[in-house]
Motif scaffolding. Structure first.
Motif, PDB file in Angstrom:
ATOM      1  N   ILE A  85      42.973 -24.825 -29.965  1.00  0.00           N
ATOM      2  CA  ILE A  85      42.171 -24.829 -28.740  1.00  0.00           C
ATOM      3  C   ILE A  85      43.039 -25.383 -27.616  1.00  0.00           C
ATOM      4  O   ILE A  85      43.698 -26.412 -27.775  1.00  0.00           O
TER       5      ILE A  85
ATOM      6  N   HIS B 189      42.741 -27.094 -25.037  1.00  0.00           N
ATOM      7  CA  HIS B 189      42.666 -28.495 -24.597  1.00  0.00           C
ATOM      8  C   HIS B 189      43.010 -29.479 -25.711  1.00  0.00           C
ATOM      9  O   HIS B 189      43.022 -30.682 -25.499  1.00  0.00           O
TER      10      HIS B 189
ATOM     11  N   ASP C  12      39.139 -22.306 -17.818  1.00  0.00           N
ATOM     12  CA  ASP C  12      38.173 -22.846 -18.762  1.00  0.00           C
ATOM     13  C   ASP C  12      37.699 -24.179 -18.209  1.00  0.00           C
ATOM     14  O   ASP C  12      38.511 -25.027 -17.849  1.00  0.00           O
TER      15      ASP C  12
ATOM     16  N   SER D 136      35.305 -27.995 -31.709  1.00  0.00           N
ATOM     17  CA  SER D 136      35.394 -27.794 -30.252  1.00  0.00           C
ATOM     18  C   SER D 136      36.372 -28.757 -29.602  1.00  0.00           C
ATOM     19  O   SER D 136      36.745 -29.775 -30.184  1.00  0.00           O
ATOM     20  N   CYS D 137      36.750 -28.446 -28.373  1.00  0.00           N
ATOM     21  CA  CYS D 137      37.715 -29.276 -27.652  1.00  0.00           C
ATOM     22  C   CYS D 137      37.173 -30.661 -27.356  1.00  0.00           C
ATOM     23  O   CYS D 137      37.902 -31.534 -26.916  1.00  0.00           O
TER      24      CYS D 137
ATOM     25  N   CYS E  55      31.420 -23.270 -30.973  1.00  0.00           N
ATOM     26  CA  CYS E  55      31.182 -23.898 -29.673  1.00  0.00           C
ATOM     27  C   CYS E  55      30.622 -22.875 -28.711  1.00  0.00           C
ATOM     28  O   CYS E  55      29.740 -23.180 -27.927  1.00  0.00           O
ATOM     29  N   LEU E  56      31.157 -21.655 -28.764  1.00  0.00           N
ATOM     30  CA  LEU E  56      30.611 -20.617 -27.887  1.00  0.00           C
ATOM     31  C   LEU E  56      30.270 -19.335 -28.621  1.00  0.00           C
ATOM     32  O   LEU E  56      29.774 -18.403 -28.008  1.00  0.00           O
TER      33      LEU E  56
ATOM     34  N   ASN F 115      30.024 -29.274 -26.644  1.00  0.00           N
ATOM     35  CA  ASN F 115      29.673 -29.851 -25.353  1.00  0.00           C
ATOM     36  C   ASN F 115      28.530 -29.150 -24.621  1.00  0.00           C
ATOM     37  O   ASN F 115      28.133 -29.560 -23.553  1.00  0.00           O
TER      38      ASN F 115
ATOM     39  N   ARG G 219      24.029 -20.419 -26.691  1.00  0.00           N
ATOM     40  CA  ARG G 219      25.443 -20.799 -26.686  1.00  0.00           C
ATOM     41  C   ARG G 219      26.062 -20.651 -28.089  1.00  0.00           C
ATOM     42  O   ARG G 219      27.191 -20.226 -28.241  1.00  0.00           O
TER      43      ARG G 219
HETATM   44  S1  SF4 Z   1      34.334 -25.702 -24.608  1.00  0.00           S
HETATM   45 FE1  SF4 Z   1      34.300 -24.594 -26.481  1.00  0.00          FE
HETATM   46  S2  SF4 Z   1      34.875 -22.559 -25.846  1.00  0.00           S
HETATM   47 FE2  SF4 Z   1      35.546 -23.892 -24.190  1.00  0.00          FE
HETATM   48  S3  SF4 Z   1      37.656 -24.446 -24.740  1.00  0.00           S
HETATM   49 FE3  SF4 Z   1      36.320 -25.987 -25.607  1.00  0.00          FE
HETATM   50  S4  SF4 Z   1      35.996 -25.312 -27.705  1.00  0.00           S
HETATM   51 FE4  SF4 Z   1      36.734 -23.573 -26.544  1.00  0.00          FE
END
Ligand code: SF4
Lengths: 199, 468
Positions: free
Chosen positions: B107, B109, B128, B345-346, B409-410, B428, B434
């Motif tokens: 990912i 981030h 993003d 997720s990030c 996450c998405l 998040n 989502r």
């Molecule tokens: S919020 Fe979710 S979709 Fe966006 S970069 Fe982070 S892990 Fe990926």
């Protein structure tokens, strides 16, 4: 997609919901295209269609009474992800203006970069717009960028809106940010010579 | 008058500032991924221009990748096409790619910081919104749209109006079982999903200072969920220790010079903020969200607000949200049965998150009818987890350790929570759909998620910590 916006008189499509996030505007599973076109058919996908892809009768975009090039949403419109696809979907569905009492920052930038005008009005005026459309779904709104006002035509009620002057010039003339940045090439190269490290 | 940290960084990156125009801001590092970049490369092609500074852009494939069998071709045609376009575009324009199969893939981030690409004092952008994560290092980092991705590719600059500055101080010490995720969920629940719109937030105070780098990233990551343009934390020894020795971090004399500069990166004592908010860490309990925006959160032992506690005007959106979640106003969530657990997720997929969860579940087993997905943030996190034997602990607990990516996450790939099911998630966003069409999300910390995985219901993790 026209890059110029000056003046518009149109009926409007009301979505009186707060915090409309970009996942509602265009769900992630429809972000797989690699061009800017075609996102309009999935605008508000999960509010507009049932899981079996039949239209949901109670959603405003499926009600032929409502139409027009202006989308009116509740407070904090466009919050969430930075996906510009949200603005592309709105443009692709034929909207040129989005009205709300508050816009999320990134969405506002993305809309302007897509040549959609975000018009931020007071909560009171937003209410009056929703009421006017409730009373008459064909109620006309007038949006004038040069003079920065929005008007409910039938009642004559009018409110001024803010837009930064640079973006206003861009929209009135169809310029974009890259044209401007590319013209700064010398200054950018000059700046680079002043930095030793990459921060 | 002194300057805020944000002003110091911003002002030193202004290339041109003209009255009536947004500032042209120089960008040090630009991250791209497969979903928000193809149209930007197309734009360059149409204009017939190259990437201006290809070495300052790094690419990875994360949003749309499968989290099983990454060694095989992506099955879904559109996803495959998007990832292939990234490979093609980065090759054509000379941009470095950490694609599927690369040992740095992950990912966006997660990999920037762990590779030492993210450094204090930088300006960082990515298509993003959670780019704010990198602010944990004392960088000005924010999410941008695709037209802006194109601007950065074309000119290494972006046009922006300077946001206002907010300081959020969290004083005191965190209680047992309370993580940095709980701090940020708590703050968002207090100031709402739009409470920081128009601001760039600096997090400060004892409770923030005492956090590890990874925990700080979790906080900055979610700045956008209260509308902020970004969030940042002044760098300190914790920051420098984390960066030192990483793959792309400065070395030798460069390190010494860099460090000297980084130590000037803090808000002066007389710097003025447009807004200051103060919270007490002792007031924060493990958090959970109950609604469909991250501002709809509460302490895990609390009750969902009743209708009469809300402004008349807020009620329609609130009701719609609870209908989607199939929850009642005034109800409590403790004991609510859940179906899925997503740890990833990030926000929470780094090695510390995985260690914390592994520590907690060691010797325990997940509840029978719960599906648990653990999705590491990067190939490096995955490798580290294996090296430490964390994969075995997960396997014994019945948790599935998958391959890196954004995943549920998405829910762009096939990792979707089925309609109507409840997922407790360390990501998040709890927006409608989502995590899959009609999926229902409870956002929480990795510990709270792990506790739910074991009991099969929303649980106050502190009770399990006391017993163990
Ligand atoms: S919020 Fe979710 S979709 Fe966006 S970069 Fe982070 S892990 Fe990926």
């Amino acid at each position: 997609m026209s890059k110029i916006f000056q003046h518009l008189v149109s009926s409007a499509v009301p979505v009186p919901i707060e915090n409309i996030d970009t996942d509602q505007i265009i769900p992630a599973r429809f972000l797989k295209a690699t061009t800017r076109e075609g996102f309009g058919e999935n605008l508000f996908r999960d509010w507009r269609y049932n899981p079996d892809n039949t239209p949901k009768a109670d959603f405003v975009m499926n009600n032929p009474v409502y139409s027009g090039q202006i989308l009116v949403g509740g407070k904090n419109f466009g919050c969430g992800s930075s996906r510009e696809h949200a603005a592309w979907a709105i443009a692709d569905a034929g909207f040129k203006v989005v009205v709300s009492s508050f816009f999320a920052d990134i969405f506002k930038n993305n809309a302007l970069n897509t040549f959609i005008l975000p018009v931020q009005v007071s909560e009171g005026f937003l209410d009056r717009i929703f009421k006017a459309i409730e009373a008459d779904p064909k109620a006309q709104l007038e949006v004038d960028l040069e003079n920065q006002f929005i008007k409910i035509v039938s009642t004559g009620e009018k409110e001024d809106f803010d837009i930064n002057q640079y973006k206003k010039t861009c929209l009135l003339n169809g310029y974009d940010d890259i044209d401007y940045l590319l013209s700064l090439r010398k200054e950018i190269e000059q700046y680079e010579t002043t930095r030793t490290y990459n921060f | 008058m002194g300057k805020t940290l944000f002003d110091k960084i911003w002002d030193s990156h202004i290339v041109v500032s003209k009255p009536g125009h947004p500032d042209a801001v120089y960008i040090n590092t630009h991250f791209i991924h497969e979903v928000t970049s193809p149209q930007a490369f197309d734009g360059l092609r149409k204009r017939g221009i190259p990437v201006f500074r290809p070495a300052k852009t790094r690419a990875t494939a994360d949003h749309n990748v499968p989290t099983l069998h990454q060694d095989q071709p992506i099955k879904e045609a559109l996803s495959r096409h998007q990832v292939e376009m990234l490979t093609k575009n980065t090759a054509e324009f000379g941009v470095e790619l950490y694609g599927l199969g690369h040992r740095f893939q992950g990912i966006v981030h997660v990999i920037g910081p762990e590779l030492g690409i993210t450094l204090p004092g930088m300006t960082i952008v990515c298509g993003d919104s959670h780019t704010s994560t990198h602010g944990a290092f004392g960088a000005v980092a924010f999410g941008i749209g695709t037209s802006e991705v194109e601007q950065v590719l074309a000119t290494q600059c972006i046009l922006q109006y300077k946001p206002k500055r907010m300081k959020i101080e969290v004083n005191g010490q965190l209680g047992k079982g309370v993580l940095s995720k709980d701090i940020i969920l708590y703050i968002i629940s207090k100031i709402s999903a739009s409470g920081a719109t128009g601001y760039f937030v600096e997090y400060a105070g004892e409770a923030i200072r005492s956090l590890s780098m990874e925990a700080r990233m979790t906080i900055c990551n979610m700045s956008i969920e209260m509308g902020a343009r970004g969030g940042l934390i002044a760098p300190d020894e914790t920051t420098f220790d984390y960066i030192k020795g990483r793959e792309f971090a400065p070395k030798g004399a460069d390190w010494d010079k860099s460090l000297e500069y980084w130590k000037t990166l803090y808000s002066d004592s007389d710097a003025e903020f447009d807004k200051v908010l103060t919270f007490d860490a002792a007031d924060i309990e493990p958090q959970i969200t109950y609604g469909t925006n991250p501002g709809m959160g509460m302490g895990v032992t609390r009750h969902i607000p009743a209708l009469d506690q809300l402004d008349e005007k807020e009620r329609p959106s609130f009701k719609k949200s609870l209908e989607y979640m199939d929850l009642q106003p005034g109800a409590e969530l403790l004991g609510k049965k859940i179906d899925y657990v997503f740890i990833g997720s990030c926000t929470n997929s780094r090695i510390e998150d995985l260690r914390l969860v592994a520590d907690f579940v060691k010797g325990k087993h997940k509840a029978d009818d719960v599906v648990v997905w653990i999705v590491p943030g990067s190939k490096q996190v995955e490798a580290q987890a294996m090296e430490e034997g964390i994969d075995k602990i997960f396997a014994e607990a019945g948790f599935q350790l998958r391959e890196p990516g954004c995943s549920a996450c998405l829910a762009m790939n096939e990792d979707k929570v089925p309609a109507g099911m409840y997922c407790i998630s360390t990501s998040n966003r709890n927006f409608e759909g989502r995590q899959g069409p009609n999926a229902r999300t409870f956002l929480a910390s990795p510990l709270t998620a792990a506790a739910a995985a074991i009991t099969g219901k929303v649980t106050d993790v502190r009770e399990l910590l006391v017993n163990s």
